[in-house]
Design an enzyme around this catalytic site. Structure first.
Site, short mmCIF file in Angstrom:
data_model
loop_
_atom_site.label_atom_id
_atom_site.label_comp_id
_atom_site.label_asym_id
_atom_site.label_seq_id
_atom_site.Cartn_x
_atom_site.Cartn_y
_atom_site.Cartn_z
N LYS A 189 -19.40 30.66 7.36
CA LYS A 189 -18.25 31.18 6.62
C LYS A 189 -18.15 32.69 6.76
O LYS A 189 -17.07 33.24 7.00
CB LYS A 189 -18.37 30.79 5.13
CG LYS A 189 -18.08 29.33 4.87
CD LYS A 189 -18.48 28.88 3.48
CE LYS A 189 -18.28 27.37 3.36
NZ LYS A 189 -18.81 26.78 2.14
N ASP A 223 -12.06 27.71 -3.44
CA ASP A 223 -12.47 26.32 -3.24
C ASP A 223 -11.55 25.36 -4.00
O ASP A 223 -11.56 24.16 -3.75
CB ASP A 223 -13.91 26.11 -3.75
CG ASP A 223 -14.91 25.94 -2.61
OD1 ASP A 223 -14.47 25.69 -1.47
OD2 ASP A 223 -16.12 26.07 -2.87
N GLN A 278 -21.49 28.53 -3.35
CA GLN A 278 -21.90 27.41 -2.50
C GLN A 278 -22.59 26.33 -3.33
O GLN A 278 -23.53 26.61 -4.06
CB GLN A 278 -22.84 27.93 -1.39
CG GLN A 278 -23.26 26.89 -0.38
CD GLN A 278 -22.09 26.38 0.47
OE1 GLN A 278 -21.25 27.15 0.93
NE2 GLN A 278 -22.03 25.07 0.66
#
Ligand code: NDP
Length: 296
Positions: free
Chosen positions: A54, A121, A98
């Site tokens: 990422k 997200d 994460q």
């Protein structure tokens, strides 16, 4: 009949190119650089790989990448303090924690501490509610990537029968909401669904997000249907380690009209959509037009 292969690698490269071009313009015309903060707690090897990837792709798209690596024993209070700091930092437009987090940390509490406008997200309860009510939100990256591929391949999805296999909060449920938003007739199948083969056979669009290697055989697929395989399963066959999806590619591709391969289908789209969401968040934060084609 042999299905068209929907190439996620090529499509993701196109999305990344669009993001990069938009970022270049933002910098030149407004002096703004989008910034994505990724928070990793602990040393889970798969998470480390994702976070590295990422960060690399964020920089390649011309954006700023901020990585916070916290040790596995980090307290909830310390993690929440970091999120608070990132929420207030004007250089940070997107925040991603994460998952999974170490067991002693409450994932829901942590995710809901992120400013929803920076929740790239799309897991914050506000974004879930906004998506469910058809309002402007941050859309989870994996289902967003699936939707983009479907629109690109089929054009209008209106009126099509769609079956989503899997009802997780990160893939199945938001995928179903997005398909409903595009006026599909949506069925969500799960582990308790009766006669699942018959349910799937009705579908013009099948999205499989189960986590069971090659569970969907070709004789579940309606001839000509479009099949999106989200599954990532590591198996061993004939002494070789393989990555396979939730769909049996060999038999399904003989029946489907189009299908995503694993690897090289949905997977590459997820990070591309994360970059797209970060750009969208930056544009919204600065009152600028949202990048067309990169939002749901
Ligand atoms: P979850 O384990 O959270 O959810 C799996 C879902 O599948 C559940 O709703 C479960 O039903 C359903 N299910 C399990 N067994 C069956 C069955 N026999 N028949 C029908 N439904 C069943 O998984 P995720 O949604 O997080 O992930 C799904 C897959 O997608 C995984 O392989 C994962 O690795 C992959 N993935 C890929 C991503 C990418 O970027 N390509 C991103 C995220 C995930 P129930 O609720 O009843 O238990």
């Amino acid at each position: 009949m042999s299905a068209t292969i929907i190439d996620g690698k090529v499509f993701a490269a196109t999305i990344r190119g669009q993001v990069e071009a938009y970022v270049t313009r933002l910098k030149a015309e407004h002096g703004i650089t989008p910034g994505l903060a990724v928070v990793l707690v602990g040393e889970d090897p798969a998470s480390q790989v994702y976070v590295r990837s990422k960060g690399k792709q964020t920089v390649e798209a011309g954006m700023n990448s901020y990585e916070s690596k916290l040790e596995a024993g980090t307290t909830e209070a310390d993690l929440l303090a970091l999120i608070d700091q990132l929420n207030r930092d004007p250089a940070v437009h997107g925040i991603l924690v994460q998952l999974p987090l170490p067991k002693h940390l409450d994932e829901d509490l942590v995710i809901n501490a992120i400013n929803p406008a920076k929740d790239v997200d799309g897991f914050h309860i506000s974004n879930v509610g906004l998506l469910g009510t058809g309002q402007k939100s941050m859309v989870p990256c994996t289902p967003l990537g699936c939707l983009m591929m479907l629109r690109d391949h089929l054009g209008s999805l209106s009126g099509l029968d769609a079956v989503v296999i899997g009802r997780s909060n990160i893939v199945g449920k938001p995928m179903a909401q997005l398909l409903l938003g595009d006026s599909c007739t949506v069925t969500i199948a799960h582990s308790r669904t009766r006669n699942i083969a018959d349910v799937v056979r009705r579908a013009d669009i099948v999205v499989a997000a189960v986590g069971r290697a090659e569970m969907v055989p070709g004789d579940w697929i309606k001839p000509g249907a479009t099949v999106i395989d989200v599954g990532i399963n590591r198996i061993e066959r004939d002494g070789r380690k393989l990555l396979v999806g939730d769909v049996d590619f060999a038999s399904a591709s003989a029946v489907a009209g189009a299908i995503t391969p694993v690897p090289g289908g949905v997977g590459p789209m997820t990070i591309a959509c994360l970059l797209a969401n970060t750009l969208t968040a930056c544009c919204r934060a600065n009152g600028l037009p949202e990048p067309e084609g990169l939002i749901a």
